[in-house]
Design an enzyme around this catalytic site. Structure first.
Site, short mmCIF file in Angstrom:
data_model
loop_
_atom_site.label_atom_id
_atom_site.label_comp_id
_atom_site.label_asym_id
_atom_site.label_seq_id
_atom_site.Cartn_x
_atom_site.Cartn_y
_atom_site.Cartn_z
N SER A 12 0.82 -1.22 0.00
CA SER A 12 0.00 0.00 0.00
C SER A 12 0.85 1.27 0.00
O SER A 12 0.33 2.36 0.17
CB SER A 12 -0.94 0.00 1.21
OG SER A 12 -0.20 0.11 2.40
N LEU A 14 3.42 4.13 1.38
CA LEU A 14 3.52 4.75 2.71
C LEU A 14 2.17 5.34 3.09
O LEU A 14 1.98 6.54 3.14
CB LEU A 14 4.60 5.83 2.72
CG LEU A 14 6.00 5.32 2.94
CD1 LEU A 14 7.00 6.46 2.90
CD2 LEU A 14 6.10 4.58 4.25
N HIS A 15 1.20 4.47 3.31
CA HIS A 15 -0.14 4.86 3.72
C HIS A 15 -0.54 4.02 4.91
O HIS A 15 -0.04 2.91 5.10
CB HIS A 15 -1.13 4.64 2.57
CG HIS A 15 -0.78 5.48 1.37
ND1 HIS A 15 -1.04 6.83 1.31
CD2 HIS A 15 -0.16 5.17 0.22
CE1 HIS A 15 -0.60 7.30 0.17
NE2 HIS A 15 -0.06 6.32 -0.52
N ALA A 16 -1.44 4.53 5.72
CA ALA A 16 -2.02 3.82 6.86
C ALA A 16 -0.96 3.15 7.74
O ALA A 16 -0.10 3.81 8.28
CB ALA A 16 -3.08 2.84 6.39
N PRO A 18 1.79 1.18 7.20
CA PRO A 18 3.22 1.37 6.93
C PRO A 18 3.73 2.76 7.33
O PRO A 18 4.80 2.88 7.91
CB PRO A 18 3.34 1.15 5.42
CG PRO A 18 2.19 0.24 5.10
CD PRO A 18 1.08 0.69 6.01
#
Length: 93
Positions: A12, A14-16, A18
């Site tokens: 995903s 660098l979102h949520a 991570p």
């Protein structure tokens, strides 16, 4: 100035989760680090900043710092980004 360039491995980007894990580690290390994607550079300790980079899987980012202890901190953060942080065991290694 110490720098490390790494490709974001998480599915995903660098979102949520991570981004959260990356920022938490940057805070824990206590060394001022900046992360750059393209022309945009933000503090590695800023969740909103890291999310604003829009780094997807395969994006090349550069970590940089001129603080004492920068080399080790950059190595740690680069190793973290090079793993799939979406996997549950990402921080166990």
């Amino acid at each position: 100035m110490a720098q490390r360039t790494v490709t974001v491995a998480s599915a995903s980007g660098l979102h949520a989760r991570p981004a959260k894990l990356f920022v938490q580690e940057a805070v824990r290390l206590g060394v001022p680090v900046r992360i750059r994607a393209g022309e945009r550079t933000v503090p590695a300790t800023s969740m909103l900043g890291v999310l604003s980079l829009g780094a997807v899987q395969g994006t090349e980012v550069t970590l940089e710092s001129d603080a004492p202890g920068a080399g080790e901190a950059l190595d740690t953060l680069a190793a973290l980004l090079s793993r799939d942080l979406d996997a549950g065991e990402a921080l166990d290694a």
